[in-house]
Write a protein that holds these residues in place. Sequence first.
Motif, PDB file in Angstrom:
ATOM      1  N   GLU A   1       0.833  -1.207   0.000  1.00 40.69           N
ATOM      2  CA  GLU A   1       0.000   0.000   0.000  1.00 40.69           C
ATOM      3  C   GLU A   1       0.866   1.255   0.000  1.00 40.69           C
ATOM      4  O   GLU A   1       0.590   2.211  -0.728  1.00 40.69           O
ATOM      5  CB  GLU A   1      -0.925   0.005   1.214  1.00 40.69           C
ATOM      6  N   THR A   2       1.910   1.253   0.808  1.00 37.62           N
ATOM      7  CA  THR A   2       2.801   2.411   0.876  1.00 37.62           C
ATOM      8  C   THR A   2       3.527   2.606  -0.446  1.00 37.62           C
ATOM      9  O   THR A   2       3.644   3.738  -0.937  1.00 37.62           O
ATOM     10  CB  THR A   2       3.823   2.238   2.018  1.00 37.62           C
ATOM     11  N   ILE A   3       3.987   1.515  -1.039  1.00 36.66           N
ATOM     12  CA  ILE A   3       4.671   1.602  -2.334  1.00 36.66           C
ATOM     13  C   ILE A   3       3.741   2.174  -3.390  1.00 36.66           C
ATOM     14  O   ILE A   3       4.120   3.063  -4.167  1.00 36.66           O
ATOM     15  CB  ILE A   3       5.213   0.220  -2.763  1.00 36.66           C
TER      16      ILE A   3
ATOM     17  N   SER B   1       4.389   5.772  -5.121  1.00 36.04           N
ATOM     18  CA  SER B   1       4.684   5.707  -6.549  1.00 36.04           C
ATOM     19  C   SER B   1       3.809   6.662  -7.353  1.00 36.04           C
ATOM     20  O   SER B   1       4.162   7.051  -8.472  1.00 36.04           O
ATOM     21  CB  SER B   1       4.494   4.281  -7.064  1.00 36.04           C
ATOM     22  N   LYS B   2       2.681   7.057  -6.802  1.00 31.87           N
ATOM     23  CA  LYS B   2       1.785   7.999  -7.485  1.00 31.87           C
ATOM     24  C   LYS B   2       2.328   9.423  -7.462  1.00 31.87           C
ATOM     25  O   LYS B   2       1.923  10.250  -8.265  1.00 31.87           O
ATOM     26  CB  LYS B   2       0.402   7.987  -6.828  1.00 31.87           C
ATOM     27  N   LEU B   3       3.255   9.709  -6.537  1.00 33.36           N
ATOM     28  CA  LEU B   3       3.791  11.055  -6.407  1.00 33.36           C
ATOM     29  C   LEU B   3       4.813  11.342  -7.502  1.00 33.36           C
ATOM     30  O   LEU B   3       5.500  10.441  -7.983  1.00 33.36           O
ATOM     31  CB  LEU B   3       4.454  11.234  -5.046  1.00 33.36           C
ATOM     32  N   SER B   4       4.916  12.608  -7.872  1.00 33.81           N
ATOM     33  CA  SER B   4       5.925  13.005  -8.855  1.00 33.81           C
ATOM     34  C   SER B   4       7.295  13.046  -8.169  1.00 33.81           C
ATOM     35  O   SER B   4       7.393  13.032  -6.938  1.00 33.81           O
ATOM     36  CB  SER B   4       5.586  14.382  -9.433  1.00 33.81           C
ATOM     37  N   ASP B   5       8.335  13.144  -8.992  1.00 29.24           N
ATOM     38  CA  ASP B   5       9.681  13.224  -8.437  1.00 29.24           C
ATOM     39  C   ASP B   5       9.846  14.480  -7.578  1.00 29.24           C
ATOM     40  O   ASP B   5      10.526  14.456  -6.557  1.00 29.24           O
ATOM     41  CB  ASP B   5      10.724  13.228  -9.557  1.00 29.24           C
ATOM     42  N   ARG B   6       9.212  15.553  -7.974  1.00 27.31           N
ATOM     43  CA  ARG B   6       9.295  16.791  -7.200  1.00 27.31           C
ATOM     44  C   ARG B   6       8.609  16.635  -5.841  1.00 27.31           C
ATOM     45  O   ARG B   6       9.121  17.093  -4.814  1.00 27.31           O
ATOM     46  CB  ARG B   6       8.681  17.947  -7.976  1.00 27.31           C
ATOM     47  N   GLU B   7       7.440  15.995  -5.819  1.00 23.04           N
ATOM     48  CA  GLU B   7       6.734  15.774  -4.559  1.00 23.04           C
ATOM     49  C   GLU B   7       7.534  14.852  -3.639  1.00 23.04           C
ATOM     50  O   GLU B   7       7.591  15.079  -2.426  1.00 23.04           O
ATOM     51  CB  GLU B   7       5.343  15.188  -4.825  1.00 23.04           C
TER      52      GLU B   7
ATOM     53  N   GLY C   1      11.667  14.489   1.050  1.00 20.54           N
ATOM     54  CA  GLY C   1      13.001  13.973   1.334  1.00 20.54           C
ATOM     55  C   GLY C   1      13.268  12.572   0.834  1.00 20.54           C
ATOM     56  O   GLY C   1      14.116  11.867   1.383  1.00 20.54           O
ATOM     57  N   LEU C   2      12.559  12.169  -0.208  1.00 19.78           N
ATOM     58  CA  LEU C   2      12.755  10.822  -0.762  1.00 19.78           C
ATOM     59  C   LEU C   2      13.129  10.894  -2.236  1.00 19.78           C
ATOM     60  O   LEU C   2      12.726  11.809  -2.949  1.00 19.78           O
ATOM     61  CB  LEU C   2      11.474   9.992  -0.639  1.00 19.78           C
ATOM     62  N   ALA C   3      13.860   9.900  -2.665  1.00 14.35           N
ATOM     63  CA  ALA C   3      14.092   9.688  -4.090  1.00 14.35           C
ATOM     64  C   ALA C   3      13.254   8.480  -4.497  1.00 14.35           C
ATOM     65  O   ALA C   3      12.840   7.682  -3.654  1.00 14.35           O
ATOM     66  CB  ALA C   3      15.567   9.416  -4.357  1.00 14.35           C
ATOM     67  N   ARG C   4      12.985   8.367  -5.778  1.00 12.56           N
ATOM     68  CA  ARG C   4      12.146   7.254  -6.235  1.00 12.56           C
ATOM     69  C   ARG C   4      12.756   5.905  -5.864  1.00 12.56           C
ATOM     70  O   ARG C   4      12.054   4.956  -5.542  1.00 12.56           O
ATOM     71  CB  ARG C   4      11.949   7.347  -7.745  1.00 12.56           C
ATOM     72  N   GLY C   5      14.064   5.818  -5.821  1.00 15.42           N
ATOM     73  CA  GLY C   5      14.744   4.573  -5.470  1.00 15.42           C
ATOM     74  C   GLY C   5      14.619   4.212  -3.994  1.00 15.42           C
ATOM     75  O   GLY C   5      14.917   3.087  -3.607  1.00 15.42           O
TER      76      GLY C   5
END
Length: 76
Positions: free
Chosen positions: A24-26, A30-36, A41-45
């Motif tokens: 659920e968290t993933i 994952s729906k958020l943009s890279d800017r969001e 404070g997170l990167a997509r990785g």
Amino acid sequence: MTQTLNNFFKKVINAYKRNQAANETINELSKLSDRELNDIGLARGDIWYVAHQDAAERYEDKVDAVYANPNLRGFV
């Protein structure tokens, strides 16, 4: 025997809950943009790691909790 079987089922249920919470968290992150993601404070990785860390903390398996005698610290 009954306690062992009971512990087994608790572990299976906790593992299922952990995986559901992590998925659920993933999905939500994952729906958020890279800017969001950058704003929080997170990167997509980092999504997978953060999701599983959070799920592990929420559904930690307390079945095998072991009492540690503080007097034996450093000897065992």
